[in-house]
Structure formats: C-alpha cells, structure tokens
Motif scaffolding. Structure first.
Motif, PDB file in Angstrom:
ATOM      1  N   ILE A  65     -88.200   4.537  72.958  1.00 46.14           N
ATOM      2  CA  ILE A  65     -89.474   4.003  73.416  1.00 46.14           C
ATOM      3  C   ILE A  65     -90.627   4.573  72.610  1.00 46.14           C
ATOM      4  O   ILE A  65     -90.845   5.779  72.623  1.00 46.14           O
ATOM      5  N   PHE A  66     -91.331   3.692  71.890  1.00 45.48           N
ATOM      6  CA  PHE A  66     -92.603   4.025  71.270  1.00 45.48           C
ATOM      7  C   PHE A  66     -92.534   5.368  70.532  1.00 45.48           C
ATOM      8  O   PHE A  66     -93.265   6.298  70.849  1.00 45.48           O
TER       9      PHE A  66
ATOM     10  N   TRP B 275     -92.174  -0.768  70.237  1.00 44.92           N
ATOM     11  CA  TRP B 275     -93.565  -0.364  70.366  1.00 44.92           C
ATOM     12  C   TRP B 275     -94.311  -1.352  71.257  1.00 44.92           C
ATOM     13  O   TRP B 275     -93.908  -2.508  71.368  1.00 44.92           O
ATOM     14  N   PRO B 276     -95.434  -0.895  71.846  1.00 46.32           N
ATOM     15  CA  PRO B 276     -96.188  -1.764  72.757  1.00 46.32           C
ATOM     16  C   PRO B 276     -97.132  -2.729  72.053  1.00 46.32           C
ATOM     17  O   PRO B 276     -97.519  -3.732  72.632  1.00 46.32           O
ATOM     18  N   ASN B 277     -97.528  -2.407  70.827  1.00 47.34           N
ATOM     19  CA  ASN B 277     -98.535  -3.208  70.132  1.00 47.34           C
ATOM     20  C   ASN B 277     -98.184  -3.273  68.641  1.00 47.34           C
ATOM     21  O   ASN B 277     -97.537  -2.361  68.115  1.00 47.34           O
TER      22      ASN B 277
ATOM     23  N   ILE C 165     -93.039  -7.440  73.158  1.00 50.46           N
ATOM     24  CA  ILE C 165     -92.659  -6.096  72.742  1.00 50.46           C
ATOM     25  C   ILE C 165     -92.454  -6.155  71.236  1.00 50.46           C
ATOM     26  O   ILE C 165     -92.100  -7.209  70.699  1.00 50.46           O
TER      27      ILE C 165
ATOM     28  N   TYR D  57     -97.279   3.704  79.074  1.00 51.15           N
ATOM     29  CA  TYR D  57     -98.221   2.844  78.354  1.00 51.15           C
ATOM     30  C   TYR D  57     -97.493   1.609  77.816  1.00 51.15           C
ATOM     31  O   TYR D  57     -97.973   0.484  77.946  1.00 51.15           O
ATOM     32  N   LEU D  58     -96.330   1.812  77.196  1.00 49.23           N
ATOM     33  CA  LEU D  58     -95.562   0.691  76.649  1.00 49.23           C
ATOM     34  C   LEU D  58     -95.229  -0.323  77.726  1.00 49.23           C
ATOM     35  O   LEU D  58     -95.427  -1.525  77.540  1.00 49.23           O
TER      36      LEU D  58
ATOM     37  N   GLU E 154     -98.367  -2.307  78.675  1.00 53.08           N
ATOM     38  CA  GLU E 154     -98.823  -3.184  77.591  1.00 53.08           C
ATOM     39  C   GLU E 154     -97.868  -4.359  77.371  1.00 53.08           C
ATOM     40  O   GLU E 154     -98.307  -5.483  77.158  1.00 53.08           O
ATOM     41  N   VAL E 155     -96.574  -4.095  77.386  1.00 52.17           N
ATOM     42  CA  VAL E 155     -95.588  -5.155  77.159  1.00 52.17           C
ATOM     43  C   VAL E 155     -95.713  -6.230  78.233  1.00 52.17           C
ATOM     44  O   VAL E 155     -95.714  -7.427  77.935  1.00 52.17           O
TER      45      VAL E 155
ATOM     46  N   ARG F  42     -96.323   7.793  76.834  1.00 56.02           N
ATOM     47  CA  ARG F  42     -96.179   6.649  75.919  1.00 56.02           C
ATOM     48  C   ARG F  42     -95.251   5.595  76.531  1.00 56.02           C
ATOM     49  O   ARG F  42     -95.472   4.392  76.363  1.00 56.02           O
ATOM     50  N   TYR F  43     -94.228   6.020  77.261  1.00 55.85           N
ATOM     51  CA  TYR F  43     -93.322   5.078  77.931  1.00 55.85           C
ATOM     52  C   TYR F  43     -94.086   4.251  78.966  1.00 55.85           C
ATOM     53  O   TYR F  43     -93.996   3.024  78.990  1.00 55.85           O
TER      54      TYR F  43
END
Length: 131
Positions: free
Chosen positions: A102-103, A58-60, A35, A24-25, A28-29, A21-22
């Motif tokens: 993170i996320f 979160w990324p989204n 962010i 991915y974040l 995406e960011v 998830r880190y």
C-alpha cells in the motif's frame, strides 16, 4: 477525478507513516473511484518482500509518477477503476498468490496486505461515504 495536489501537500502526505498512508489511500481511492499502479512493457510493476511478491498501489497519479524514478523511470502510472479493481484485480491477485504493498514511499516502505483485505477496506469506506 482527483484534484491536483500541490508540492507541499504531496510532501506532507509522503511523510505519513505506513498506517496513515493506508487510510489516506482507502479514502482517496473510494472518493476518486480509481487506484493507481505502475506498468512497463511486461505489465504491472512488482516488489518483493522476504515473504511475498507484491503489487504496489497508490492513491493518486502524482504519487505513482513520483515513484517512477531510477530503475522504475521507464514505467508509467496507470489508473484502474474501482469497479474493475473489485471485479477483476482482487480475484486475479489472489489467484496469482500476490499481495499488495500500500502506497510505498521512496524507501519502499508500505503496509503489505492481501487483496481481500484491501477489497474489504474499500467497500467499508464506500459504505461510510454513502451515509
């Protein structure tokens, strides 16, 4: 702007472990140049670990909003531009001695990092994407 995520993709991403998830974040960011945090009338939502006071990110928008349930249902998702994050948030979080979670998923599980670590990761990813 990010493309909307469908329910199956959201479920798939939420099932990632904290490390994935880190990663991915960070991607995406940098790709979306923003962010996401949750805010309420007092400001940014905070979480506490045994050792740290943390700001969850979160990324989204979809993931931030999905987290705003139960005791957090009055909160709203807010985007912060990556430029503002670098110029104001990193130093501000460091000055306030706050970490970043993170996320986090629904079990409040997420990696805890320091603002300068996330800043470095975002800058490294931005350099990779420019190649």
């Amino acid at each position: 702007m990010s493309n909307s995520l469908d329910a199956s993709r959201i479920a798939e991403i939420q099932a990632f472990d904290a490390e994935k998830r880190y990663k991915y974040l960070v991607k995406e960011v940098v790709a979306n140049r923003q962010i996401w945090i949750l805010t309420d009338e007092h400001g940014c939502v905070m979480l506490n670990t045994e050792d740290e006071d943390c700001v969850p990110v979160w990324p989204n928008q979809e993931f931030a909003e999905a987290w705003a349930t139960g005791e957090w249902e009055h909160c709203k998702a807010e985007a912060i531009s990556i430029n503002k994050w670098h110029s104001r948030w990193t130093a501000g979080l460091e000055d306030d001695e706050l970490a970043i979670v993170i996320f986090p998923n629904q079990e409040e599980d997420g990696l805890v990092v320091y603002p300068d670590e996330l800043d470095d990761e975002l800058k490294q990813q931005a350099r990779k994407q420019q190649r």
